[in-house]
Design a protein around this motif. Structure first.
Motif, short mmCIF file in Angstrom:
data_model
loop_
_atom_site.label_atom_id
_atom_site.label_comp_id
_atom_site.label_asym_id
_atom_site.label_seq_id
_atom_site.Cartn_x
_atom_site.Cartn_y
_atom_site.Cartn_z
N LEU A 39 0.84 -1.21 0.00
CA LEU A 39 0.00 0.00 0.00
C LEU A 39 0.87 1.25 0.00
CD1 LEU A 39 -2.72 -1.01 2.60
CD2 LEU A 39 -3.00 -0.81 0.14
N ASP A 43 -3.34 5.65 -2.90
CA ASP A 43 -4.11 4.50 -3.41
C ASP A 43 -5.58 4.65 -3.02
OD1 ASP A 43 -1.91 3.27 -4.49
OD2 ASP A 43 -1.68 1.79 -2.88
N ILE A 45 -8.88 2.86 -2.02
CA ILE A 45 -9.11 1.55 -1.41
C ILE A 45 -10.56 1.41 -0.95
CG2 ILE A 45 -6.75 1.17 -0.68
CD1 ILE A 45 -9.06 2.21 1.96
N LYS A 54 -9.30 7.19 0.05
CA LYS A 54 -7.96 7.28 -0.51
C LYS A 54 -6.99 7.36 0.65
CE LYS A 54 -6.64 11.12 -2.56
NZ LYS A 54 -6.45 12.20 -3.53
N GLU A 82 -7.49 -2.76 -3.12
CA GLU A 82 -7.18 -1.48 -3.77
C GLU A 82 -8.14 -1.32 -4.94
OE1 GLU A 82 -3.64 0.88 -6.06
OE2 GLU A 82 -3.26 -1.11 -5.31
N SER A 84 -8.18 0.73 -7.57
CA SER A 84 -7.62 0.90 -8.90
C SER A 84 -7.24 -0.44 -9.52
CB SER A 84 -6.43 1.85 -8.89
OG SER A 84 -5.44 1.40 -8.03
N LYS A 85 -6.77 -1.41 -8.73
CA LYS A 85 -6.43 -2.73 -9.25
C LYS A 85 -7.70 -3.46 -9.68
CE LYS A 85 -2.11 -3.55 -6.85
NZ LYS A 85 -1.40 -4.35 -5.86
#
Length: 90
Positions: A39, A43, A45, A54, A82, A84-85
């Motif tokens: 992390l 990021d 999350i 964030k 996360e 974005s992943k």
């Protein structure tokens, strides 16, 4: 030989339990620790309780996340994934 055949079902049950329950749990724990260590600030999350935010600050065992309602301090283990992943995978 007869003694071994008495313990074979018990041994087989232990092997099955290990591969179906214990090993996957250990693998999942390893992935979670690896995720927590990767992390970084910024990021996006989602916590295990469903809060989106964030990362604003990172500590040894805690994290401060910025949400629409303000900043919250939580344990690193409370972070589920996360965002974005997850978006990249879709």
């Amino acid at each position: 030989m007869e003694e071994i055949s008495k313990f074979a079902p018990l041994l087989l049950m232990f092997v099955v339990v290990y591969f179906l329950m214990i090993r996957p749990q250990q693998k999942r724990q390893k992935q979670e620790k690896e995720f927590e260590s990767q992390l970084k600030v910024g990021d996006k999350i989602i916590t295990k309780s469903g809060i989106h935010g964030k990362i604003a600050e990172l500590g040894e065992a805690s994290v401060v996340i910025e949400t629409m309602a303000g900043k919250l301090k939580m344990e690193r283990s409370a972070i589920s994934l996360e965002l974005s992943k997850k978006v990249q995978k879709q």
